[in-house]
Every structure is written in C-alpha cells, then in structure tokens.
Scaffold this motif. Structure first.
Motif, PDB file in Angstrom:
ATOM      1  N   LYS A   1     -13.430  18.303  69.536  1.00  0.00           N
ATOM      2  CA  LYS A   1     -14.627  18.712  70.254  1.00  0.00           C
ATOM      3  C   LYS A   1     -14.359  19.994  71.031  1.00  0.00           C
ATOM      4  O   LYS A   1     -13.339  20.090  71.724  1.00  0.00           O
ATOM      5  N   PRO A   2     -15.251  20.987  70.938  1.00  0.00           N
ATOM      6  CA  PRO A   2     -15.099  22.170  71.782  1.00  0.00           C
ATOM      7  C   PRO A   2     -15.121  21.749  73.252  1.00  0.00           C
ATOM      8  O   PRO A   2     -15.811  20.801  73.629  1.00  0.00           O
ATOM      9  N   ALA A   3     -14.347  22.442  74.079  1.00  0.00           N
ATOM     10  CA  ALA A   3     -14.242  22.064  75.483  1.00  0.00           C
ATOM     11  C   ALA A   3     -14.139  23.306  76.354  1.00  0.00           C
ATOM     12  O   ALA A   3     -13.886  24.409  75.853  1.00  0.00           O
ATOM     13  N   TYR A   4     -14.294  23.111  77.637  1.00  0.00           N
ATOM     14  CA  TYR A   4     -14.078  24.192  78.606  1.00  0.00           C
ATOM     15  C   TYR A   4     -12.798  23.915  79.371  1.00  0.00           C
ATOM     16  O   TYR A   4     -12.597  22.820  79.898  1.00  0.00           O
ATOM     17  N   ASN A   5     -11.927  24.886  79.401  1.00  0.00           N
ATOM     18  CA  ASN A   5     -10.739  24.874  80.249  1.00  0.00           C
ATOM     19  C   ASN A   5     -10.658  26.232  80.919  1.00  0.00           C
ATOM     20  O   ASN A   5     -10.852  27.260  80.262  1.00  0.00           O
ATOM     21  N   PRO A   6     -10.356  26.282  82.203  1.00  0.00           N
ATOM     22  CA  PRO A   6     -10.340  27.572  82.895  1.00  0.00           C
ATOM     23  C   PRO A   6      -9.206  28.502  82.453  1.00  0.00           C
ATOM     24  O   PRO A   6      -9.274  29.697  82.675  1.00  0.00           O
ATOM     25  N   TYR A   7      -8.186  27.978  81.792  1.00  0.00           N
ATOM     26  CA  TYR A   7      -7.032  28.788  81.433  1.00  0.00           C
ATOM     27  C   TYR A   7      -6.968  29.118  79.950  1.00  0.00           C
ATOM     28  O   TYR A   7      -6.130  29.904  79.520  1.00  0.00           O
ATOM     29  N   THR A   8      -7.817  28.506  79.118  1.00  0.00           N
ATOM     30  CA  THR A   8      -7.839  28.811  77.690  1.00  0.00           C
ATOM     31  C   THR A   8      -9.264  29.062  77.223  1.00  0.00           C
ATOM     32  O   THR A   8     -10.215  28.516  77.772  1.00  0.00           O
ATOM     33  N   GLU A   9      -9.371  29.908  76.190  1.00  0.00           N
ATOM     34  CA  GLU A   9     -10.678  30.171  75.574  1.00  0.00           C
ATOM     35  C   GLU A   9     -10.443  30.770  74.197  1.00  0.00           C
ATOM     36  O   GLU A   9      -9.761  31.787  74.090  1.00  0.00           O
ATOM     37  N   PRO A  10     -10.913  30.162  73.140  1.00  0.00           N
ATOM     38  CA  PRO A  10     -11.642  28.895  73.082  1.00  0.00           C
ATOM     39  C   PRO A  10     -10.709  27.716  73.355  1.00  0.00           C
ATOM     40  O   PRO A  10      -9.496  27.840  73.277  1.00  0.00           O
TER      41      PRO A  10
ATOM     42  N   GLY B   1      -5.960  25.182  73.100  1.00  0.00           N
ATOM     43  CA  GLY B   1      -6.741  26.406  73.195  1.00  0.00           C
ATOM     44  C   GLY B   1      -5.855  27.628  73.137  1.00  0.00           C
ATOM     45  O   GLY B   1      -4.636  27.530  73.009  1.00  0.00           O
ATOM     46  N   MET B   2      -6.495  28.779  73.238  1.00  0.00           N
ATOM     47  CA  MET B   2      -5.776  30.057  73.294  1.00  0.00           C
ATOM     48  C   MET B   2      -5.751  30.510  74.751  1.00  0.00           C
ATOM     49  O   MET B   2      -6.808  30.591  75.394  1.00  0.00           O
ATOM     50  N   PHE B   3      -4.545  30.774  75.276  1.00  0.00           N
ATOM     51  CA  PHE B   3      -4.453  31.230  76.666  1.00  0.00           C
ATOM     52  C   PHE B   3      -5.242  32.516  76.851  1.00  0.00           C
ATOM     53  O   PHE B   3      -5.171  33.437  76.025  1.00  0.00           O
ATOM     54  N   ARG B   4      -5.993  32.574  77.934  1.00  0.00           N
ATOM     55  CA  ARG B   4      -6.757  33.770  78.269  1.00  0.00           C
ATOM     56  C   ARG B   4      -5.780  34.882  78.646  1.00  0.00           C
ATOM     57  O   ARG B   4      -4.749  34.628  79.276  1.00  0.00           O
ATOM     58  N   PRO B   5      -6.074  36.138  78.267  1.00  0.00           N
ATOM     59  CA  PRO B   5      -5.163  37.254  78.564  1.00  0.00           C
ATOM     60  C   PRO B   5      -4.826  37.378  80.045  1.00  0.00           C
ATOM     61  O   PRO B   5      -3.688  37.679  80.404  1.00  0.00           O
ATOM     62  N   GLU B   6      -5.792  37.127  80.926  1.00  0.00           N
ATOM     63  CA  GLU B   6      -5.518  37.260  82.365  1.00  0.00           C
ATOM     64  C   GLU B   6      -4.543  36.216  82.886  1.00  0.00           C
ATOM     65  O   GLU B   6      -3.991  36.361  83.977  1.00  0.00           O
TER      66      GLU B   6
END
Length: 99
Positions: A7-16, A37-42
């Motif tokens: 299931k797609p999800a929201y995580n503050p540190y990964t996107e998607p 997920g994929m770690f966000r660049p920031e």
C-alpha cells in the motif's frame, strides 16, 4: 506468508513510501510487517551524500509480531518511558547482554 498486500504510504523521511501487510490466520486480520521507500534528498545531504545518490529504506516491523506474541494491543507497551523492563529481564528471547 503467502498473502501479501502493498500500500502506498506517507513517511516524512521517504518519498515515495510503501507499507507491506501480511494476512495473519490466527488473528484473522491484516498485519503490517514492513515499510519502505526512497530516502528524500534533504535527509541524505546533511550526512554528506552527494545529491545524485539514491538510498532505499527498508524497515521490518518487528514490533508487530512481538506485540502479537506477547498480547500487546498498544505499541507504546514496547517503546517509550512506560515500557515494563521486567519483560526484557524475564524472557529468554529478550537479552540485554547480562548473563
């Protein structure tokens, strides 16, 4: 573990991000067993990674089977300042390195 759902999800540190569930026959319901997920660049830049580096995050939800094993309904019974340390001391599966 033959019945899985993603299931797609929201995580503050990964996107998607994505959650992984497995059907638990004994409980008769779907249980979260992982997150990814994929770690966000920031999140990576402060650690010194170049901007073009991509990092996959995989997390096993080991707290879920632990909650089922010990009959906990609330994750705060395993994590936080109210945890019963007696569980760790009395159960051979939980070790602090003290023999």
């Amino acid at each position: 573990m033959s019945q899985l759902r993603f299931k797609p999800a929201y995580n503050p540190y990964t996107e998607p991000s994505m959650e992984i569930f497995s059907y638990h026959e004994g409980l008769g319901k779907w249980v979260e067993i992982g997150n990814s997920g994929m770690f966000r660049p920031e999140m990576l830049l402060p650690m010194g990674f170049p901007e073009d580096v991509r990092v996959v995050a995989w997390g096993l939800s080991l707290e879920r089977p632990t909650m089922i094993l010990y009959g906990y309904n609330n994750i705060r019974d395993l994590f936080g300042h109210k945890v019963d340390l007696g569980l760790i001391k009395e159960n051979p599966i939980c070790r602090l390195g003290l023999e």
